[in-house]
Write an enzyme that holds these catalytic residues in place. Structure first.
Site, mmCIF file in Angstrom:
data_model
loop_
_atom_site.group_PDB
_atom_site.id
_atom_site.type_symbol
_atom_site.label_atom_id
_atom_site.label_comp_id
_atom_site.label_asym_id
_atom_site.label_seq_id
_atom_site.Cartn_x
_atom_site.Cartn_y
_atom_site.Cartn_z
ATOM 1 N N GLU A 65 6.485 33.702 10.025
ATOM 2 C CA GLU A 65 5.166 33.962 10.610
ATOM 3 C C GLU A 65 5.190 34.828 11.863
ATOM 4 O OE1 GLU A 65 2.064 32.899 9.406
ATOM 5 O OE2 GLU A 65 3.248 32.411 7.634
ATOM 6 N N SER A 465 -14.161 -29.034 -11.085
ATOM 7 C CA SER A 465 -13.521 -30.170 -10.409
ATOM 8 C C SER A 465 -12.771 -29.770 -9.144
ATOM 9 C CB SER A 465 -12.559 -30.868 -11.369
ATOM 10 O OG SER A 465 -13.273 -31.433 -12.451
#
Length: 824
Positions: A65, A465
């Site tokens: 770059e 239950s």
């Protein structure tokens, strides 16, 4: 040039702001032990400092770059001149001559439009940035802001996306690959365009070699390296998608859309090892239920490309199966299959595959880009599903089940691959720490990928239950004892509001006559529960049970409450069981332990109501002192205002509120004693496999076996398991809480309690153990051979011994059982 500067200079932003810039960072969710559960946010980003960045990557980036970055003052005059000459010669802008500093200016302040005004502004900004920041600070801004494809912003996020590793773990070839991405992150990344990405990588390596950043040998090795990049989703160390979604919703409620971008880190109460165990236990249980009820033989087919069709597509309708099987274009077909399988969501214990060939002893399948063998022994379970109670005959050969190109599911076992299918049955696990309600593990269904409905917190189902312990607790708090005798006999209720007369029954269809309360619970006798609730009073029971953590609006204030007909979520049921596990204190379930910002500052820390026995003892001591000597009241209040405040069991730093007691400690002990019998000799006997003496709990099965439950606990952990269909339907005539939900609970708790020492439930003062007659619940007679021990509150010990049978009197009458039974 001076005129341009004078014109644009007033509009330039203050570059000092870059020193305090906040990058958009996703929301991250962690377990209590710091393992990543999930992340949310459009931009995946993990900022790094310059010092944390590998020098090899810095070199690769500069080579590709801006190789003069550390020498120039923000702009590259040669590069700009070259760009101008190209523009004049060709009439097109081929290169912008941008330095890294100029790209920072553009990324942080400017748009992507290509105009001369923007370019001049970019140049002036770059000059200002170079005056305000060091070269290292500029690079740091660049590597954390730059877009690198696949929602990855910054180099660390890119390393995770393409390699599933930190940037610090990548080799030279991989670093060069990422360094080459800024030029065309979407069009030339190694996932979208491997060929172009490879060319760009090798260009970066060549530039590094030209600039003598690497040796010839390093260049040769890296340039020959194959592409190893592939797409990695958000890296998750703990699979807990239902937890992640719960946190996401909470954070959006707190912070709005900022939750996704500000970089919050949320630490949950989840124990990662327990969460993993819960995932496996629930999936294994649902898959077993599904296998036991037969194979539904799905026939989805994957696309198969034949040589004839590739050359002459118009032949497709005319080719037979045999033609296609012999002339498959395997390279193209397998590439399609690979993409198809990779797109499939993670389903935990089962994985997708596609049938390659079918033989007499098994089948070759395509999975993970390779061939694997599925033996016929792994298919023998696949008897055809007829209905929930009936399955067909065992398959005789693999071709009865499979064909080439068929998409299937397989499960990895110690004996090799097993044919599988996505179960239609669903379930959930909720596991809480009873001392403060911290969620240790939660699974809301078989797969979040296939159905995001969180059954643990969103599904209201009848607990059957499994709700009885709360009815029995209300009874023990209102004069009943474990030895109270209740008649288990038919009962009929007529009510004008009911269309039909209500004739409740036991699950077995039998009636057992006079039964002790303890025995009725571990045998789960419905009629006893109804009779004791009628005696206590439904409204009175609701008032007693509500503080356990149940929304009052969900509790039926009628006798159906005794049979668990009030629909609650698994989370609510588990919360109620925390009271039973922790000694009788009400706690609130919570998930988020703390929230931190991106800098590690704590924005929120949970302060849950926490069980504190020392607080209670000290409170009791204060009350006694106040009653004994009123002159000590002022002194006690002064102590409460100081650091020695006895109402706070925690340290001054913690300041956690004490959980309120909602169940008397003696009632609690009696209830625990009875629930431990459910495990020792009742419907929860499968839990004996864990070989622990500190377990208690209760099974639950609703009418027509539409819901199967087990809620159980040790003093350290409460866990509730629910199994059923999303649209309530029978699980089958043989499905009960004891054989459907309980095995999942045992599987999970065996792992979750591994290494956790047993902790006995302590017997409080005021509880005594005496010998009683098992038939009447009265004191046993001296020398009675069938006498048993039972616990009582001191004031509730039977006052009379049982009168044993005596010889007939002269008048023919008998002295047998002169004390009447307690029939309700």
């Amino acid at each position: 040039m001076m005129a341009i500067y004078l014109y644009l200079s007033p509009t330039l932003p203050d570059t000092e702001e870059l020193k305090n810039v906040e990058l958009q960072t996703p929301l991250r969710v962690y377990s209590a032990d710091g393992k990543l559960i999930s992340e949310f946010g459009e931009k995946r980003r993990t900022p790094l400092t310059y010092a944390e960045t590998p020098p090899e990557f810095i070199n690769a980036l500069l080579a590709s770059e801006d190789d003069g970055f550390f020498e120039h003052f923000g702009i590259d005059l040669k590069g700009l001149a070259r760009a101008v000459i190209e523009l004049i010669r060709t009439g097109k802008k081929k290169s912008g001559g941008s330095t890294i500093t100029m790209q920072v200016a553009k990324n942080y302040y400017l748009s992507a439009e290509k105009t001369f005004a923007r370019k001049f502004t970019e140049i002036l900004l770059a000059l200002k940035i170079e005056q305000s920041l060091s070269k290292q600070e500029i690079l740091e801004l660049y590597i954390n802001k730059i877009y690198l494809g696949k929602r990855a912003y910054g180099i660390e996020a890119a390393a995770q996306v393409y390699y599933g590793k930190s940037i610090k773990e990548l080799n030279l070839a991989q670093l060069a690959m990422i360094a080459g991405l800024p030029q065309a992150p979407s069009a030339a990344n190694p996932v979208n365009n491997p060929r172009r990405a490879l060319d760009r990588r090798n260009y970066v390596l060549a530039r590094m070699r030209t600039l003598e950043m690497i040796s010839a040998e390093e260049f040769d090795i890296a340039a020959r390296a194959p592409i190893t990049a592939r797409y990695h989703g958000a890296t998750s160390e703990v699979l807990a998608p239902y937890i992640a979604e719960m946190v996401r919703r909470d954070m959006v409620e707190r912070y709005g859309d900022d939750a996704y971008t500000v970089g919050y880190n949320v630490y949950t109460t989840i124990d990662s090892s327990r969460q993993v165990a819960a995932n496996k236990a629930l999936q294994a249980g649902l898959l077993k239920y599904d296998r036991d009820h037969g194979y539904r033989q799905p026939k989805p087919m994957a696309p198969v490309t034949t040589l004839e069709v590739a050359e002459n597509p118009e032949l497709e309708p005319w080719l037979s199966k045999a033609d296609k099987a012999h002339d498959i274009d395997w390279p193209q077909t397998l590439e399609q299959w690979h993409d198809l399988l990779r797109a499939q969501d993670d389903m935990g214990l089962i994985a997708p595959a596609i049938v390659l060939t079918v033989e007499s002893t098994g089948a070759w399948i395509f999975q993970n880009n390779s061939e694997r063998w599925l033996p016929f022994s792994g298919m023998l379970w696949a008897k055809p599903y007829v209905n929930v109670n009936i399955i067909g005959a065992e398959p005789k050969q693999p071709s009865d089940l499979l064909s080439i190109g068929q998409r299937i599911w397989v499960e990895e076992t110690s004996n090799g691959l097993l044919l599988a299918q996505m179960p239609e049955v669903e379930g959930s696990i909720v596991s809480l720490r009873p001392k403060d309600g911290a969620i240790q593990a939660l699974v809301g269904g078989f797969s979040f990928g296939s159905n995001k409905f969180n059954r643990a917190i969103q599904a209201d189902r009848q607990p059957g239950s499994a709700f009885k312990p709360f009815i029995y607790s209300a009874a023990l708090a209102n004069g009943f004892t474990p030895a109270s005798i209740i008649n288990d006999a038919p009962v009929v209720f007529e009510d004008a509001s009911l269309e039909n007369t209500w004739r409740p029954q036991n699950n077995s269809g039998k009636f057992y006559g006079p039964t002790r309360l303890r025995e009725a619970l571990y045998k789960s006798q419905n009629l006893v529960s109804i009779r004791i609730l009628k005696q206590v009073g439904a409204s009175k029971a609701v008032n007693y049970i509500e503080p356990f953590g149940f929304p009052r609006s969900k509790l039926n204030a009628d006798l159906s409450l005794a049979l668990g007909a009030s629909a609650v979520t698994p989370m609510e049921l588990a919360t109620g069981y925390c009271v039973l596990a922790n000694g009788g204190f009400a706690v609130d379930p919570y998930l988020i332990s703390r929230i931190e910002d991106s800098s590690g500052n704590i924005l929120f820390a949970a302060k849950p109501r926490t069980v504190c026995l020392e607080c209670e003892k000290q409170q009791s001591s204060i009350a006694q002192e106040q009653q004994a000597a009123s002159e000590l009241l002022e002194q006690q209040l002064q102590q409460q205002l100081g650091l020695s405040n006895p109402l706070q069991a925690q340290t001054e730093a913690e300041q956690l509120p004490a959980a309120p007691r909602v169940m008397d400690e003696r009632t609690h002990f009696l209830m625990i004693s009875m629930l431990k019998d459910v495990v020792r000799r009742g419907t929860g006997r499968r839990a004996l496999a864990l070989n622990r003496d500190d377990l208690a709990g209760k099974t639950g099965t609703t009418n027509d076996q539409k819901d199967a439950w087990f809620s159980g606990f040790s003093p350290d952990l409460v866990t509730t398991v629910w199994i059923g269909f999303d649209q309530p339907n029978t699980l089958g005539r043989w499905a009960f809480g004891s054989n459907t939900a309980l095995p999942v609970w045992v599987d999970y708790m065996g792992s979750a309690l591994n290494g956790v020492p047993e902790q006995p439930f302590e017997q409080p003062e005021g509880i005594v153990s005496v010998r009683i007659d098992p038939e009447t619940g009265l004191l046993a007679a001296p020398g009675q051979s069938n006498a048993i021990f039972e616990y009582f509150k001191e004031e509730d010990v039977p006052s009379q011994p049982v009168k044993l049978s005596l010889p007939d009197n002269n008048d023919g009458s008998s002295n047998t059982d002169l004390v009447p039974e307690q029939l309700f």
